[in-house]
Design an enzyme around this catalytic site. Structure first.
Site, PDB file in Angstrom:
ATOM      1  CE1 TYR A  77      44.312  21.464  44.605  1.00 32.08           C
ATOM      2  CE2 TYR A  77      45.338  19.650  45.630  1.00 32.08           C
ATOM      3  CZ  TYR A  77      44.269  20.668  45.618  1.00 32.08           C
ATOM      4  OH  TYR A  77      43.395  20.649  46.664  1.00 32.08           O
ATOM      5  CB  SER A 136      45.004  19.651  50.258  1.00 36.56           C
ATOM      6  OG  SER A 136      45.369  18.439  49.423  1.00 36.56           O
TER       7      SER A 136
END
Length: 222
Positions: A146, A133
């Site tokens: 995250y 990501s």
């Protein structure tokens, strides 16, 4: 036939990566915690003439990971692993709950490390692909933990690349932005996911660039 394990292969990017890898002639081991969604992926692969099997596994459990990979390696020669399974909880940092923190670190970090450590000794050549990501490239508001989990896997992957640079094993770092998937259904962090690329679009880019050390795919459609 060379075999790839794909974690989180029941939906989203993992599903589309598995389907495209099968189209390239690989045998797929579809890994996840429950078989229901994995079965759907398996049927789609087989409907196109591909070969796939289901592996029910909790990648957060060290003993289960070691046992499962050892059992697989007794009958199958492993070629590659796609560490795709991931969890995200979003919002102001002080509002993130303890269990949400644990979920993200256990799945995103520990699960990736455990799977990689168990699979690597069984590879003579092949490929490890870590789906990270763009949260592993830069910090983002309301994604503090995250992003921390993804930065950890970035460091893990870059270090592996150095450790295995003289081997026949390819290590990929894949940094992709948000996608139009059910990932956002239980969150108001993204208001309109339809502006993002579809998982299939992202998967096609990844497969096309599999020979690169680092693959960066921004979220917005061109």
């Amino acid at each position: 036939m060379k075999t790839f394990i794909v974690t989180g292969a029941g939906s989203g990017l993992g599903k589309d990566l598995a389907i495209l890898l099968a189209q390239k002639g690989y045998h797929l081991l579809l890994a996840g915690r429950t078989s229901e969604k994995l079965t759907t992926t398996k049927k789609e692969i087989e409907a196109e003439g591909g070969k796939a099997d289901i592996v029910v596994i909790d990648i957060r459990n060290p003993e289960e990971v070691i046992r499962t990979i050892e059992e697989i390696s007794q009958t199958i020669e492993l070629y590659g692993l796609v560490n795709n399974a991931g969890v995200g909880h979003f919002g102001p940092f002080v509002d993130i709950e303890d269990q949400q923190i644990t979920d993200m670190l256990d799945t995103n970090v520990l699960g990736t490390i455990l799977m990689t450590r168990s699979v690597l000794p069984h590879l003579r050549d092949g490929q490890i692909m870590n789906i990270i990501s763009t949260a592993g490239l830069r910090g983002k508001i309301n994604e503090v933990v995250y992003a921390a989990s993804k930065f950890a896997i970035r460091g893990f992957t870059e270090s592996l690349q150095k450790e295995y640079e003289d081997s026949k094993i390819k290590i990929n770092a894949v940094y992709m932005g948000g996608m139009d998937t059910p990932f956002w259904e239980n969150s108001d962090h993204v208001k309109d996911s339809s502006r993002f690329r579809s998982p299939r679009e992202v998967a096609e880019i990844i497969i096309d660039q599999m020979n690169q050390d680092s693959i960066i795919i921004e979220s917005k459609k061109s």
